[in-house]
Design an enzyme around this catalytic site. Structure first.
Site, mmCIF file in Angstrom:
data_model
loop_
_atom_site.group_PDB
_atom_site.id
_atom_site.type_symbol
_atom_site.label_atom_id
_atom_site.label_comp_id
_atom_site.label_asym_id
_atom_site.label_seq_id
_atom_site.Cartn_x
_atom_site.Cartn_y
_atom_site.Cartn_z
ATOM 1 C CB SER A 129 -0.893 0.000 1.246
ATOM 2 O OG SER A 129 -1.493 1.265 1.457
ATOM 3 C CD GLU A 131 -2.322 5.354 4.172
ATOM 4 O OE1 GLU A 131 -1.674 5.743 5.164
ATOM 5 O OE2 GLU A 131 -3.136 6.077 3.575
ATOM 6 C CE1 TYR A 153 -3.990 -1.834 5.313
ATOM 7 C CE2 TYR A 153 -3.242 0.316 4.534
ATOM 8 C CZ TYR A 153 -3.690 -0.963 4.279
ATOM 9 O OH TYR A 153 -3.819 -1.392 2.977
#
Length: 331
Positions: A129, A131, A153
């Protein structure tokens, strides 16, 4: 010649449903990992798979149990494994860090260990991701950009990425990671800001709501269409050598731009309905996340075709259709 056998974790999600359709169209035998409750309540929990459900083989197992994953891998013996399952909503990861880290990291580790033990020749895809970049030190981000995650996460995804790379380097497994930037569609979960916006527009148009509360309208993201991003996943596992790839459009838009376009598409002024609520802001916002997918274009021959405006309009139209409200004709 028998069909190639693929296993998808997270098959009931947005990406899993599009990937299932793609693999079926290519003649694969597609297996999916689901929670047992999904099989007990298929109408609600398998909704995204409705069109292809009878062509899939679903297995009840848990990412939190090595024994159940090992048993499933032994039964399926996949040739390709796409690991998409995760607790993937960033805001939830702030609320329940322990569950996010446990599920995402251990689930990836259990799955890799099971494959290594039973089918070491299986090609493995890990869903990374954007992120993972978090407080990125440069824009745009590519495969060489340092990770600085800003949520549990993001941390769990960095750990999964490192696990995947380690199994590739230490054990010679074919294990690739896709570092996917935000990708949306009408199948996106309602908890994500893009779907919250388009569903909110439809509810306001239908007279079921009078306002839409959102967090930071100035946050910017690199948004693409999920249908195109799962094609990149498949292309990664068709390469002669496993590797990692950024998948992104290379364009950034703010939440405010998304909101303005979604409301204007149905003839409404977002300023009359949208409320920016500080309580919905992230505890730690990420820097400007914009991906450089040059490597994916060069090696995978992949490119995105659905533009930002078309993505927003498609999502609004589908949410309006679902509520049975007609979008006003363009003036």
């Amino acid at each position: 010649m028998s069909a190639k056998r693929a296993l998808i974790t997270g098959i009931t999600g947005q990406d899993g449903s599009y990937l299932s359709e793609l693999l079926l169209s290519k003649g694969y035998e597609v297996h999916g990992l689901v929670r047992r409750v999904a099989l007990e309540d298929p109408d609600h929990r398998l909704g995204r798979l409705r069109e292809v459900r009878d062509r899939l083989v679903l297995h009840a197992a848990s990412l939190e149990s090595y024994a159940s994953l090992h048993r499933m891998i032994e039964e399926v013996r996949p040739e390709e494994c796409y690991h998409l399952a995760a607790q993937s909503f960033v805001s939830y990861s702030f609320d329940d860090e322990f569950s996010t880290l446990n599920t995402n990291i251990n689930g990836t580790h259990y799955l890799l260990a099971s494959l290594k033990s039973l089918v070491p020749g299986c090609r493995f895809y890990f869903a990374g991701s954007s992120e993972m970049f978090g407080l990125a030190d440069r824009v745009p981000q590519d495969e060489r950009t340092h990770f600085h995650p800003r949520s549990s996460y993001g941390i769990s995804k960095v750990a999964g990425f490192d696990l995947t790379r380690n199994y590739r380097e230490a054990y010679g497994m074919y294990a690739s990671s896709g570092i996917l930037f935000n990708h949306e569609s009408p199948r996106r979960g309602f908890e994500f800001v893009t779907r919250k916006i388009t569903a909110g527009v439809a509810r306001i148009l239908a007279g079921r709501s009078s306002e839409l509360r959102l967090g930071n309208l100035d946050a910017q993201r690199d948004w693409g269409h999920a249908r195109e991003y799962v094609d990149a996943m498949w292309r990664m596992l068709q390469q002669p050598v496993a590797d990692d790839y950024v998948v992104a459009t290379g364009e950034c838009h703010s939440v405010r731009e998304f909101v303005e376009l979604a409301f204007s598409h149905v003839g409404l002024d977002y300023r009359k309905y949208v409320v920016s609520d500080p309580q919905l802001y992230r505890p730690a916002e990420v820097n400007l996340l914009r991906g450089d997918a040059s490597k994916a274009r060069r090696v995978l021959d992949w490119t995105h075709r659905v533009g930002f405006g078309d993505l927003v309009r498609e999502m609004v139209d589908e949410d309006c259709r679902a509520l049975g409200v007609a979008r006003p004709p363009a003036s």
